[in-house]
Design an enzyme around this catalytic site. Structure first.
Site, PDB file in Angstrom:
ATOM      1  N   HIS A 129       0.790  -1.116  -0.035  1.00  0.00           N
ATOM      2  CA  HIS A 129      -0.024  -0.105   0.008  1.00  0.00           C
ATOM      3  C   HIS A 129       0.940   1.396  -0.032  1.00  0.00           C
ATOM      4  CE1 HIS A 129      -2.880   3.020   1.817  1.00  0.00           C
ATOM      5  NE2 HIS A 129      -3.727   2.133   1.610  1.00  0.00           N
ATOM      6  N   ASP A 206       3.136  -4.879   8.150  1.00  0.00           N
ATOM      7  CA  ASP A 206       1.825  -4.075   7.810  1.00  0.00           C
ATOM      8  C   ASP A 206       0.822  -4.994   8.003  1.00  0.00           C
ATOM      9  OD1 ASP A 206      -0.248  -2.817   6.831  1.00  0.00           O
ATOM     10  OD2 ASP A 206       0.346  -2.057   5.011  1.00  0.00           O
ATOM     11  N   GLN A 209      -4.512  -5.243   7.019  1.00  0.00           N
ATOM     12  CA  GLN A 209      -5.554  -6.125   6.506  1.00  0.00           C
ATOM     13  C   GLN A 209      -5.693  -7.479   7.253  1.00  0.00           C
ATOM     14  OE1 GLN A 209      -8.018  -5.505   4.200  1.00  0.00           O
ATOM     15  NE2 GLN A 209      -7.103  -3.441   3.649  1.00  0.00           N
ATOM     16  N   LYS A 232     -10.385  -1.052  10.540  1.00  0.00           N
ATOM     17  CA  LYS A 232     -10.677  -2.405   9.460  1.00  0.00           C
ATOM     18  C   LYS A 232     -11.030  -3.747  10.382  1.00  0.00           C
ATOM     19  CE  LYS A 232      -7.197  -0.578   6.282  1.00  0.00           C
ATOM     20  NZ  LYS A 232      -8.159   0.184   4.946  1.00  0.00           N
ATOM     21  N   CYS A 370      -4.638   2.530  -3.704  1.00  0.00           N
ATOM     22  CA  CYS A 370      -3.476   3.192  -3.179  1.00  0.00           C
ATOM     23  C   CYS A 370      -2.410   2.068  -3.395  1.00  0.00           C
ATOM     24  CB  CYS A 370      -3.662   3.295  -1.605  1.00  0.00           C
ATOM     25  SG  CYS A 370      -4.944   4.449  -1.259  1.00  0.00           S
TER      26      CYS A 370
END
Ligand code: 7TS
Length: 413
Positions: A129, A206, A209, A232, A370
Site C-alpha cells: 500500500h 503492515d 488487513q 478495519k 493505493c
C-alpha cells in the site's frame, strides 16, 4: 458440505448488531463489500464511544478527579487488550497512533532517521500500500538510503527467491504487508522475518488487513514492529497501533514533541518520558482508543478461527460463482488468500462497474486501491474489489453475481 455451507456462526444475529447494514441504497437493501477499505461498526463499539462522551470524557494521565481517573483507566485498559490481542510481551510495547499510516511513518522517522545512513537499504515488496512505500521513499531521500522492491509473481505471490536475493548486509529494514489489500495474498511473514533477521535487518509488518482476518502473534512472528488500524477490524476510525519491541522503542528518538511525552522540560534541556508515552505526544484520541478495546472484545468474542472459516467459505463460494461471468478476470489468485477479490470484466471499466453496482445497492471499491505500482506490475489501470467481513452472507454473494451478470448483459461493449 454443499457450496452453501458455512460456519456455525449465527450470521443473522451478528448482522443485527450492525445498524448501518439495515438500510436501502438506491432502492435496494445495502450489500457492503468494501470491508478492506473500512469495516462497519457493531452496536457495542458505537455504545462504547457514546458512553465515553456521555459519562467519562476527560483528558488522561493528568487529572486526579474521578472522570480523569476513569478515562485514564479505560484508555490504559485498551492498551492491555491490544497487547494481549497480538501477544506482545507487555502493554508498554503498544503505542496508539492515528492508524497504520501513522505507525509506519513513526518508524520511518523515529527509527529510520536515527539509524540509517547513505548506502543502507530498505526492502519492501511490489504489493505494498502507498503507506508502506512513501514513508520509506521520504526516508531514503533524507538519508541517502536505497529502496529495494521484492517482485510479485503473476498469481500474486511474493517471489521469495528474489526476496532472499535482495537481502544484503546493507539491508536495515524489511517492511512487508501481511495480507495484501488488493490481491488478498497472505505473505509468509515468519519466514520473511527469519530471513530479515539472518541478514541483520529489522522487520516491520503492515498488518492493516491481517488484524480482522488472522490471529496475530508478534512473539511467534518475531517481528520488530507491527502496524494496524482499528477501523478495519470493526473499530472506529482515527486510531490504530504501532507495536514495537521494547529494546528498539527505547533506542528510538521521539516522533513528535509536546505534552505528555516528557519527563522534564526546561529551556536548556528536555528529557523524555518512558515508552509508550514518549511516542504519544498531546491529547490522544481517547474515546476511539477506548472503543477500539471494545472492538477487540467483539473480534475475540467471535474468535479468529470462526472468522476465518466464515470468510474462507464466502471466498470459496465467490470464486466458484464469479467464474461463470463472461470476461471475468481475477487479479490475485494465490493459494494463500484472504477474502479479497480484485477483478476486471473485459469491456467494462472498473469505475463504471463500481457505479453500476452502487446503483444496485452494492458497495465495492474501484481504482488502484493505493497500490499504483502493483497496477503497473499487472499493466492495468485499476480493478473492482469486493472484500468480505463477518456479517456478509452467501446470499449476498449470489445477489452480487446476479447483478454482475445483468451488468455484463446490458453494458458490455
Ligand atoms: N496498509 C494496508 C495493507 C492497507 O490496506 C491500508 C488501507 C493501509 C495500510 C493504510 O491504513 P490506514 O488505516 O492508515 O488508512 N487500505 C485501504 C484500502 O484498501 N482501501 O481503502 C483503504
Amino acid at each position: 458440505m454443499s457450496s452453501f455451507a458455512t460456519t456455525q456462526l449465527d450470521i443473522e444475529k451478528i448482522r443485527k448488531q450492525f445498524p448501518v447494514l439495515h438500510q436501502d441504497v438506491n432502492g435496494k437493501q445495502l450489500i457492503y463489500f468494501d470491508n478492506a477499505a473500512t469495516s462497519q461498526t457493531p452496536d457495542v463499539v458505537i455504545n462504547a464511544l457514546s458512553d465515553y462522551y456521555s459519562l467519562d470524557n476527560a483528558n488522561i494521565h493528568r487529572g486526579i478527579h474521578a472522570l480523569a481517573e476513569r478515562s485514564t483507566a479505560a484508555y490504559e485498559e485498551s492498551r492491555k487488550k491490544v497487547a494481549s490481542f497480538i501477544n506482545a510481551d507487555e502493554p508498554e510495547e503498544v503505542i496508539f497512533t492515528k492508524g497504520t499510516t501513522e505507525s509506519i511513518n513513526l518508524v520511518a522517522t523515529a527509527y529510520g532517521r536515527k539509524f540509517l545512513e547513505a548506502g543502507d537499504e530498505v526492502l519492501i515488496s511490489g504489493m505494498e500500500h502507498h503507506s508502506n512505500i512513501v514513508p520509506w521513499q521520504i526516508l531514503c531521500e533524507q538519508t541517502g538510503a536505497k529502496l529495494k522492491v521484492t517482485p510479485v509473481e503473476d498469481n500474486g505471490d511474493l517471489n521469495m527467491e528474489a526476496f532472499r536475493g535482495l537481502l544484503s548486509e546493507r539491508t536495515r529494514i524489511v517492511s512487508i504487508v501481511f495480507i495484501s489489500n488488493t490481491l488478498g495474498t497472505i505473505n509468509p511473514i515468519k519466514e520473511i522475518a527469519t530471513a530479515a533477521h539472518n541478514a541483520g535487518a529489522k522487520i516491520l509488518v503492515d498488518a492493516a488487513q491481517a488484524a480482522p482476518h488472522t490471529k496475530i502473534d508478534v512473539r511467534d512472528l518475531n517481528c520488530d514492529f507491527l502496524a494496524f488500524s482499528a477501523h478495519k477490524m470493526y473499530g472506529p476510525t482515527g486510531t490504530g497501533v504501532l507495536y514495537g519491541k521494547r529494546a528498539l522503542l527505547e533506542k528510538m528518538d521521539p516522533y513528535q514533541g509536546g505534552g505528555e511525552m516528557i519527563k522534564e522540560v526546561s529551556f536548556e534541556k528536555t528529557t523524555y518520558g518512558e515508552i509508550p508515552h514518549k511516542f504519544e505526544a498531546g491529547t490522544p484520541n481517547i474515546g476511539d482508543v477506548i472503543a477500539f478495546g471494545t472492538a477487540i472484545e467483539f473480534v475475540e468474542g467471535i474468535g479468529h478461527d470462526m472468522l476465518k472459516q466464515h470468510e474462507d467459505d464466502l471466498l470459496a463460494h465467490a470464486n466458484s460463482t464469479l467464474r461463470d461471468i463472461d470476461g471475468f478476470t481475477p487479479i490475485g489468485t494465490s493459494n494463500q488468500k484472504a477474502s479479497v477479490i480484485s477483478f476486471n470484466i473485459d469491456g467494462i471499466h472498473p469505475f463504471d462497474l463500481g457505479m453500476l453496482l452502487d446503483a444496485r445497492g452494492i458497495a465495492v471499491r474501484t481504482g488502484h486501491h493505493c497500490t499504483q505500482p502493483l497496477m503497473d506490475r499487472f499493466k492495468i489501470e485499476g480493478t473492482a474489489r469486493a472484500s468480505f467481513a463477518v456479517y456478509n452472507t452467501i446470499s449476498e454473494i449470489d445477489d452480487f453475481v446476479t447483478a454482475l451478470k445483468d451488468i455484463v448483459s446490458k453494458y458490455r461493449k
